[in-house]
Design a protein around this motif. Structure first.
Motif, PDB file in Angstrom:
ATOM      1  N   ALA A 175      13.945  43.412  31.194  1.00  0.00           N
ATOM      2  CA  ALA A 175      14.144  42.082  31.921  1.00  0.00           C
ATOM      3  C   ALA A 175      15.588  41.665  32.243  1.00  0.00           C
ATOM      4  CB  ALA A 175      13.472  40.785  31.290  1.00  0.00           C
ATOM      5  N   ALA A 176      16.479  41.946  31.095  1.00  0.00           N
ATOM      6  CA  ALA A 176      17.673  41.450  31.517  1.00  0.00           C
ATOM      7  C   ALA A 176      18.383  42.386  32.381  1.00  0.00           C
ATOM      8  CB  ALA A 176      18.519  41.932  30.136  1.00  0.00           C
ATOM      9  N   LEU A 177      17.838  44.009  32.769  1.00  0.00           N
ATOM     10  CA  LEU A 177      18.408  44.729  33.885  1.00  0.00           C
ATOM     11  C   LEU A 177      18.108  44.088  35.146  1.00  0.00           C
ATOM     12  CD1 LEU A 177      19.436  47.317  35.016  1.00  0.00           C
ATOM     13  CD2 LEU A 177      17.246  48.053  34.681  1.00  0.00           C
ATOM     14  N   ASP A 192       7.807  45.103  23.032  1.00  0.00           N
ATOM     15  CA  ASP A 192       8.389  43.536  23.331  1.00  0.00           C
ATOM     16  C   ASP A 192       9.768  43.909  23.499  1.00  0.00           C
ATOM     17  OD1 ASP A 192       5.770  42.676  23.261  1.00  0.00           O
ATOM     18  OD2 ASP A 192       5.863  41.810  21.543  1.00  0.00           O
ATOM     19  N   PHE A 193      10.269  44.708  22.450  1.00  0.00           N
ATOM     20  CA  PHE A 193      11.749  44.771  22.620  1.00  0.00           C
ATOM     21  C   PHE A 193      12.338  45.537  23.971  1.00  0.00           C
ATOM     22  CE2 PHE A 193      15.871  47.392  21.744  1.00  0.00           C
ATOM     23  CZ  PHE A 193      16.590  46.425  21.184  1.00  0.00           C
ATOM     24  N   ALA A 194      11.323  46.598  24.442  1.00  0.00           N
ATOM     25  CA  ALA A 194      11.676  47.394  25.651  1.00  0.00           C
ATOM     26  C   ALA A 194      11.649  46.373  27.036  1.00  0.00           C
ATOM     27  CB  ALA A 194      10.901  48.607  25.780  1.00  0.00           C
ATOM     28  N   GLN A 195      10.549  45.481  26.826  1.00  0.00           N
ATOM     29  CA  GLN A 195      10.586  44.915  27.924  1.00  0.00           C
ATOM     30  C   GLN A 195      11.582  43.650  28.217  1.00  0.00           C
ATOM     31  OE1 GLN A 195       8.045  44.789  30.068  1.00  0.00           O
ATOM     32  NE2 GLN A 195       6.345  46.210  29.459  1.00  0.00           N
ATOM     33  N   ALA A 196      11.938  43.357  26.958  1.00  0.00           N
ATOM     34  CA  ALA A 196      12.859  42.123  26.934  1.00  0.00           C
ATOM     35  C   ALA A 196      14.096  42.775  27.505  1.00  0.00           C
ATOM     36  CB  ALA A 196      13.207  41.570  25.626  1.00  0.00           C
ATOM     37  N   HIS A 197      14.488  44.010  27.126  1.00  0.00           N
ATOM     38  CA  HIS A 197      15.746  44.809  27.592  1.00  0.00           C
ATOM     39  C   HIS A 197      15.612  45.057  29.051  1.00  0.00           C
ATOM     40  CE1 HIS A 197      19.367  46.374  25.837  1.00  0.00           C
ATOM     41  NE2 HIS A 197      18.845  46.551  24.817  1.00  0.00           N
ATOM     42  N   ALA A 220      19.003  35.662  28.636  1.00  0.00           N
ATOM     43  CA  ALA A 220      20.027  34.439  28.647  1.00  0.00           C
ATOM     44  C   ALA A 220      21.351  35.123  28.364  1.00  0.00           C
ATOM     45  CB  ALA A 220      19.442  33.575  27.313  1.00  0.00           C
ATOM     46  N   ALA A 221      21.500  35.791  27.620  1.00  0.00           N
ATOM     47  CA  ALA A 221      22.699  36.711  27.600  1.00  0.00           C
ATOM     48  C   ALA A 221      23.166  37.212  28.942  1.00  0.00           C
ATOM     49  CB  ALA A 221      22.894  37.696  26.477  1.00  0.00           C
ATOM     50  N   ALA A 222      22.306  37.918  29.828  1.00  0.00           N
ATOM     51  CA  ALA A 222      22.781  38.543  30.790  1.00  0.00           C
ATOM     52  C   ALA A 222      23.038  37.428  31.947  1.00  0.00           C
ATOM     53  CB  ALA A 222      21.501  39.384  31.502  1.00  0.00           C
ATOM     54  N   SER A 223      22.276  36.550  32.021  1.00  0.00           N
ATOM     55  CA  SER A 223      22.375  35.278  32.776  1.00  0.00           C
ATOM     56  C   SER A 223      23.784  34.582  32.593  1.00  0.00           C
ATOM     57  CB  SER A 223      21.176  34.209  32.682  1.00  0.00           C
ATOM     58  OG  SER A 223      19.983  34.836  33.380  1.00  0.00           O
ATOM     59  N   ALA A 224      24.165  34.271  31.388  1.00  0.00           N
ATOM     60  CA  ALA A 224      25.408  33.697  31.120  1.00  0.00           C
ATOM     61  C   ALA A 224      26.602  34.700  31.369  1.00  0.00           C
ATOM     62  CB  ALA A 224      25.317  33.411  29.399  1.00  0.00           C
ATOM     63  N   LEU A 225      26.541  35.801  31.134  1.00  0.00           N
ATOM     64  CA  LEU A 225      27.479  36.789  31.635  1.00  0.00           C
ATOM     65  C   LEU A 225      27.741  37.007  33.161  1.00  0.00           C
ATOM     66  CD1 LEU A 225      26.848  39.598  28.895  1.00  0.00           C
ATOM     67  CD2 LEU A 225      29.062  38.458  29.007  1.00  0.00           C
ATOM     68  N   VAL A 232      17.803  40.790  35.529  1.00  0.00           N
ATOM     69  CA  VAL A 232      18.849  39.719  35.800  1.00  0.00           C
ATOM     70  C   VAL A 232      20.066  40.051  36.343  1.00  0.00           C
ATOM     71  CG1 VAL A 232      20.400  38.141  34.811  1.00  0.00           C
ATOM     72  CG2 VAL A 232      18.050  38.260  34.026  1.00  0.00           C
ATOM     73  N   LEU A 233      20.442  41.321  35.899  1.00  0.00           N
ATOM     74  CA  LEU A 233      21.928  41.991  36.676  1.00  0.00           C
ATOM     75  C   LEU A 233      21.481  42.369  38.074  1.00  0.00           C
ATOM     76  CD1 LEU A 233      23.109  44.229  33.806  1.00  0.00           C
ATOM     77  CD2 LEU A 233      23.704  41.911  34.382  1.00  0.00           C
ATOM     78  N   ARG A 234      20.121  42.960  38.176  1.00  0.00           N
ATOM     79  CA  ARG A 234      20.137  43.319  39.712  1.00  0.00           C
ATOM     80  C   ARG A 234      20.068  42.196  40.574  1.00  0.00           C
ATOM     81  NH1 ARG A 234      15.042  47.201  37.720  1.00  0.00           N
ATOM     82  NH2 ARG A 234      16.116  49.374  37.626  1.00  0.00           N
ATOM     83  N   GLU A 235      19.611  41.206  40.304  1.00  0.00           N
ATOM     84  CA  GLU A 235      19.585  39.876  41.057  1.00  0.00           C
ATOM     85  C   GLU A 235      20.883  39.264  41.006  1.00  0.00           C
ATOM     86  OE1 GLU A 235      16.444  37.664  39.389  1.00  0.00           O
ATOM     87  OE2 GLU A 235      14.916  39.006  39.858  1.00  0.00           O
ATOM     88  N   ALA A 236      21.965  39.599  40.705  1.00  0.00           N
ATOM     89  CA  ALA A 236      23.417  39.113  40.407  1.00  0.00           C
ATOM     90  C   ALA A 236      23.965  39.018  41.728  1.00  0.00           C
ATOM     91  CB  ALA A 236      24.023  39.903  39.421  1.00  0.00           C
ATOM     92  N   PRO A 237      25.093  37.945  41.986  1.00  0.00           N
ATOM     93  CA  PRO A 237      25.361  37.872  43.248  1.00  0.00           C
ATOM     94  C   PRO A 237      26.417  39.230  43.775  1.00  0.00           C
ATOM     95  CG  PRO A 237      25.977  35.803  42.201  1.00  0.00           C
ATOM     96  CD  PRO A 237      25.310  37.032  41.150  1.00  0.00           C
ATOM     97  N   ALA A 238      26.513  39.448  44.709  1.00  0.00           N
ATOM     98  CA  ALA A 238      27.169  40.601  45.229  1.00  0.00           C
ATOM     99  C   ALA A 238      28.484  40.960  44.889  1.00  0.00           C
ATOM    100  CB  ALA A 238      27.268  40.876  46.777  1.00  0.00           C
ATOM    101  N   ALA A 239      29.217  39.765  44.678  1.00  0.00           N
ATOM    102  CA  ALA A 239      30.588  39.750  44.088  1.00  0.00           C
ATOM    103  C   ALA A 239      30.896  40.138  42.607  1.00  0.00           C
ATOM    104  CB  ALA A 239      31.305  38.127  44.158  1.00  0.00           C
ATOM    105  N   VAL A 240      29.717  40.238  41.893  1.00  0.00           N
ATOM    106  CA  VAL A 240      29.710  40.837  40.395  1.00  0.00           C
ATOM    107  C   VAL A 240      29.436  42.124  40.283  1.00  0.00           C
ATOM    108  CG1 VAL A 240      28.593  40.389  38.116  1.00  0.00           C
ATOM    109  CG2 VAL A 240      28.696  38.584  39.771  1.00  0.00           C
ATOM    110  N   GLU A 241      30.202  42.986  39.786  1.00  0.00           N
ATOM    111  CA  GLU A 241      30.284  44.262  39.953  1.00  0.00           C
ATOM    112  C   GLU A 241      29.996  44.628  38.528  1.00  0.00           C
ATOM    113  OE1 GLU A 241      33.006  48.398  39.978  1.00  0.00           O
ATOM    114  OE2 GLU A 241      33.803  46.728  40.847  1.00  0.00           O
ATOM    115  N   TRP A 242      28.781  45.216  38.412  1.00  0.00           N
ATOM    116  CA  TRP A 242      28.157  45.404  37.061  1.00  0.00           C
ATOM    117  C   TRP A 242      27.635  46.849  36.934  1.00  0.00           C
ATOM    118  CZ3 TRP A 242      22.956  47.199  37.114  1.00  0.00           C
ATOM    119  CH2 TRP A 242      22.195  46.858  38.206  1.00  0.00           C
ATOM    120  N   SER A 243      27.505  47.255  35.737  1.00  0.00           N
ATOM    121  CA  SER A 243      26.796  48.700  35.823  1.00  0.00           C
ATOM    122  C   SER A 243      26.122  48.757  34.228  1.00  0.00           C
ATOM    123  CB  SER A 243      27.453  49.809  35.798  1.00  0.00           C
ATOM    124  OG  SER A 243      28.778  49.672  34.994  1.00  0.00           O
ATOM    125  N   VAL A 244      24.992  49.414  34.010  1.00  0.00           N
ATOM    126  CA  VAL A 244      24.343  49.574  32.759  1.00  0.00           C
ATOM    127  C   VAL A 244      24.441  51.061  32.271  1.00  0.00           C
ATOM    128  CG1 VAL A 244      22.191  49.303  31.245  1.00  0.00           C
ATOM    129  CG2 VAL A 244      23.101  47.742  33.299  1.00  0.00           C
TER     130      VAL A 244
END
Length: 217
Positions: free
Chosen positions: A140-142, A133-138, A87-92, A144-156
């Motif tokens: 899953a957030a990665l 469970d914690f690792a799986q949740a983390h 949810a946090a990754a999606s909102a960001l 979300v970023l991989r599916e972000a629009p091309a205009a969003v410049e992200w890194s982890v």
């Protein structure tokens, strides 16, 4: 001077990142849930504001005009861990895409680094079941970023296996790829303070666009 918004500013990693950003002369917006509890974060160049990282409208208002946005959040007592990180990754992602809120830099988890080619640490038999469970949740957030629009410049930026809260700021670190990064003795370690240097370097320079990478000594 750049406006840098740090979500999860009250945590150990968040505090180190806020301090590093302020020391570099940036305008820092430290986002926490309870401004009274974290009032000590305020200082020269640092504004402490309340915000919910899972609420896209709040996030959009906070990141508008930012040069970089850092996600250092962790779930609180009232959060559902299985959905909080996504949810946090999606909102960001949505907020940065909507407002052009600058480079998005997230703090990753060593559990999803590769212990061997194609085998994540969290997928090895030795990985503790209580952290799965914690690792799986983390992880899953990665995704979300991989599916972000091309205009969003992200890194982890992913800290080493031993993430040392008491370690000094040596001013040195190494970066790797998606594999566990170890030193000459085979130890995977980084202090919070040196990790914060790596995060700010990525926020300023964007050397690893749209991927995750390991940081260690």
């Amino acid at each position: 001077m750049t406006k840098i918004v740090v979500f999860g500013a009250g945590g150990r990693a968040g505090r180190a990142i806020v301090a590093e950003a302020a020391n570099r002369g940036h305008e820092v917006v430290a986002v926490v849930r309870d401004t009274v509890r974290y009032a000590d974060l305020a200082g020269s160049g640092v504004e402490v504001v309340a915000g919910d990282v899972t609420e896209q409208s709040q996030v959009a208002a906070l990141v508008k005009g930012a040069g970089a946005v850092v996600n250092a959040v962790a779930p609180g007592a009232g959060d559902t861990m299985g959905t909080f990180f996504t949810a946090a990754a999606s909102a960001l992602v949505d907020a940065v895409a909507e407002t052009g809120g600058g480079r998005l830099v997230a703090i990753g988890l060593s559990a999803y680094l590769d212990a061997a080619p194609g085998v994540r640490v969290m997928d090895t038999p030795e990985f503790p079941a209580q952290f799965q469970d914690f690792a799986q949740a983390h992880a899953a957030a990665l995704n979300v970023l991989r599916e972000a629009p091309a205009a969003v410049e992200w890194s982890v930026v992913v800290p080493a296996m031993e993430f040392d809260p008491e370690g000094d700021r040596t001013g040195t670190y190494r970066t790797g790829d998606a594999g566990v990064l170890t030193d000459a003795d085979g130890t995977s370690r980084i202090s919070y303070r040196d990790f914060a240097i790596a995060v700010l370097d990525e926020a300023e320079r964007g050397g690893h666009p749209r991927t995750h990478f390991a940081v260690g000594y």
